[in-house]
Design a protein around this motif. Sequence first.
Motif, short mmCIF file in Angstrom:
data_model
loop_
_atom_site.label_atom_id
_atom_site.label_comp_id
_atom_site.label_asym_id
_atom_site.label_seq_id
_atom_site.Cartn_x
_atom_site.Cartn_y
_atom_site.Cartn_z
N MET A 156 -54.90 8.27 -70.00
CA MET A 156 -54.57 7.73 -68.70
C MET A 156 -54.35 6.22 -68.72
O MET A 156 -53.27 5.71 -68.51
N SER A 157 -55.41 5.46 -69.01
CA SER A 157 -55.35 4.01 -68.86
C SER A 157 -55.12 3.27 -70.17
O SER A 157 -54.60 2.16 -70.17
N GLY A 158 -55.55 3.86 -71.30
CA GLY A 158 -55.45 3.17 -72.58
C GLY A 158 -56.59 2.21 -72.81
O GLY A 158 -56.70 1.63 -73.89
N ILE A 159 -57.47 2.00 -71.83
CA ILE A 159 -58.64 1.13 -71.96
C ILE A 159 -59.86 2.04 -71.97
O ILE A 159 -60.03 2.89 -71.10
N SER A 160 -60.73 1.86 -72.95
CA SER A 160 -61.81 2.83 -73.15
C SER A 160 -63.15 2.43 -72.57
O SER A 160 -64.04 3.27 -72.40
N CYS A 161 -63.35 1.12 -72.27
CA CYS A 161 -64.65 0.69 -71.75
C CYS A 161 -64.48 -0.47 -70.78
O CYS A 161 -63.44 -1.13 -70.74
N PHE A 162 -65.52 -0.74 -69.98
CA PHE A 162 -65.46 -1.80 -68.98
C PHE A 162 -65.14 -3.16 -69.60
O PHE A 162 -64.44 -3.98 -69.01
N GLY A 163 -65.67 -3.41 -70.79
CA GLY A 163 -65.50 -4.71 -71.43
C GLY A 163 -64.06 -5.05 -71.75
O GLY A 163 -63.72 -6.22 -71.92
N GLU A 164 -63.20 -4.03 -71.83
CA GLU A 164 -61.79 -4.27 -72.15
C GLU A 164 -60.96 -4.61 -70.91
O GLU A 164 -59.80 -5.00 -71.04
N LEU A 165 -61.54 -4.45 -69.72
CA LEU A 165 -60.83 -4.77 -68.48
C LEU A 165 -61.13 -6.22 -68.13
O LEU A 165 -62.21 -6.54 -67.63
N LYS A 166 -60.19 -7.10 -68.38
CA LYS A 166 -60.41 -8.54 -68.28
C LYS A 166 -60.23 -9.07 -66.85
O LYS A 166 -59.43 -8.56 -66.08
N GLY A 167 -61.01 -10.11 -66.55
CA GLY A 167 -60.81 -10.85 -65.31
C GLY A 167 -61.37 -10.20 -64.06
O GLY A 167 -61.09 -10.66 -62.95
N LYS A 179 -56.72 1.10 -60.72
CA LYS A 179 -56.69 2.50 -61.15
C LYS A 179 -57.38 2.66 -62.50
O LYS A 179 -58.10 3.65 -62.73
N THR A 180 -57.20 1.69 -63.38
CA THR A 180 -57.88 1.73 -64.67
C THR A 180 -59.38 1.74 -64.48
O THR A 180 -60.11 2.50 -65.13
N ALA A 181 -59.87 0.89 -63.56
CA ALA A 181 -61.31 0.84 -63.29
C ALA A 181 -61.81 2.16 -62.71
O ALA A 181 -62.93 2.58 -62.98
N ALA A 182 -60.98 2.80 -61.89
CA ALA A 182 -61.36 4.09 -61.32
C ALA A 182 -61.53 5.14 -62.41
O ALA A 182 -62.49 5.93 -62.40
N VAL A 183 -60.61 5.15 -63.37
CA VAL A 183 -60.70 6.10 -64.49
C VAL A 183 -61.93 5.78 -65.33
O VAL A 183 -62.66 6.69 -65.77
N LEU A 184 -62.19 4.50 -65.56
CA LEU A 184 -63.38 4.10 -66.33
C LEU A 184 -64.66 4.53 -65.62
O LEU A 184 -65.63 4.93 -66.25
N THR A 185 -64.66 4.44 -64.30
CA THR A 185 -65.83 4.86 -63.52
C THR A 185 -66.05 6.36 -63.68
O THR A 185 -67.19 6.82 -63.84
N ALA A 186 -64.96 7.12 -63.65
CA ALA A 186 -65.07 8.57 -63.87
C ALA A 186 -65.62 8.86 -65.26
O ALA A 186 -66.45 9.77 -65.45
N LYS A 187 -65.18 8.10 -66.25
CA LYS A 187 -65.71 8.27 -67.61
C LYS A 187 -67.20 7.95 -67.66
O LYS A 187 -67.99 8.70 -68.26
N ALA A 188 -67.59 6.83 -67.03
CA ALA A 188 -68.99 6.42 -67.06
C ALA A 188 -69.89 7.47 -66.40
O ALA A 188 -71.00 7.75 -66.88
N LEU A 189 -69.43 8.06 -65.30
CA LEU A 189 -70.22 9.05 -64.59
C LEU A 189 -70.39 10.34 -65.38
O LEU A 189 -71.35 11.09 -65.17
N ASN A 190 -69.47 10.61 -66.29
CA ASN A 190 -69.50 11.86 -67.06
C ASN A 190 -69.70 11.65 -68.56
O ASN A 190 -69.66 12.61 -69.32
N CYS A 191 -69.94 10.40 -68.96
CA CYS A 191 -70.08 10.09 -70.39
C CYS A 191 -71.32 10.81 -70.96
O CYS A 191 -72.40 10.78 -70.37
N LEU A 192 -71.17 11.45 -72.09
CA LEU A 192 -72.26 12.25 -72.67
C LEU A 192 -73.43 11.40 -73.14
O LEU A 192 -74.58 11.78 -72.93
N PRO A 193 -73.22 10.21 -73.76
CA PRO A 193 -74.37 9.38 -74.11
C PRO A 193 -75.14 8.85 -72.90
O PRO A 193 -76.29 8.44 -73.01
N ALA A 194 -74.51 8.82 -71.70
CA ALA A 194 -75.17 8.43 -70.45
C ALA A 194 -75.82 7.05 -70.56
O ALA A 194 -76.99 6.88 -70.26
N ALA A 195 -75.03 6.04 -70.95
CA ALA A 195 -75.58 4.68 -71.10
C ALA A 195 -75.08 3.75 -70.00
O ALA A 195 -75.10 2.54 -70.17
N ASN A 196 -74.65 4.30 -68.87
CA ASN A 196 -74.13 3.53 -67.73
C ASN A 196 -72.84 2.78 -68.04
O ASN A 196 -72.40 1.95 -67.26
#
Length: 321
Positions: A1-12, A44-61
């Motif tokens: 979807m976004s090509g960005i895999s974690c919050f840290g990659e979303l700049k600014g 939209k990228t942040a929304a997809v990342l939020t969906a990932k964070a809510l369902n991430c298997l390691p569950a590290a927020n």
Amino acid sequence: MSGISCFGELKGQDEALGMLRQYLKSSRMPSGLIFCGPEGVGKKTAAVLTAKALNCLPAANEPCGQCASCLKIEKGEHPDVHLIENDQDAVKSDDIRALRREIFLKPYEGKKRVFIIDNAHKLTAEAANSILKVLEEPPEGSIIILVTACPSRLLKTVLSRCQSVRFRRLTAPVLEALLRDSHGVDAQTAGFLSSFSCGSPGAALKMQRRKIVEERDRAVDYFLGKGPDISAGLKEREDAKAAMTAMAAWLRDVILLKTGAPESRLVNYDRRRDAADCGARYTTAELFKAFRALADSLLFLEQNVNVKLLVSGLRMESCIK
């Protein structure tokens, strides 16, 4: 979807991401969220990342970007994460009716069901009221994220039942570094795009793909009477708008230099010498007259006018007569 895999990659977007991290850490994510801000800044990228964070298997927020759940969401294949997109004038009521059927079901394999509606300001009245009914009695285990550049066009009752997360334009230095380091844009082009795109990475990358610097040079040279006629090549209104916006940005720089502004404020820094030479040939009054002519032409472009005829008259000497 976004090509960005974690919050840290979303700049600014530290403020927005800080709010989302706090929700995730406290396990108190609102059932309704509105991601609002200018076009192309990462909502939209942040929304997809939020969906990932809510369902991430390691569950590290934070989304790990590597687990099976994150990878499925990235590919648009996760059964509990739904992205509703529509490039037309309105988000279809059929999509929202499908959402209402799905949202009350328990998650199939994830922890949360997430429904992302892009361009939520394009919801029809019927669709908006359907969303409102869900937000009034939100189902446990499901979250709706409305993504919009125009939150004022949402129903006030929808706004009141959602938590807004605001996204900002990137500063020119942050955007320039992002274009260089993450997208391989050369330094000169990155410098121009970081100013010309008004802090929008999405707009900057779109301009890069259409080789906006070359378009800028052709438009400015034509405007100054030094280049060939470009009007025949402007078949679409979007092309004409890009050319005229480039002319206007150029003329803004000429006026800034003429009135003593520092070069650091220029959009077209790479052509600052040309701008200074142009300013020396005309009075400030003539430059403002030409700028007003360009501004008026951009307004006319929104109406049903002949694009070729409109652009063919946009020469510096014609604008100051």
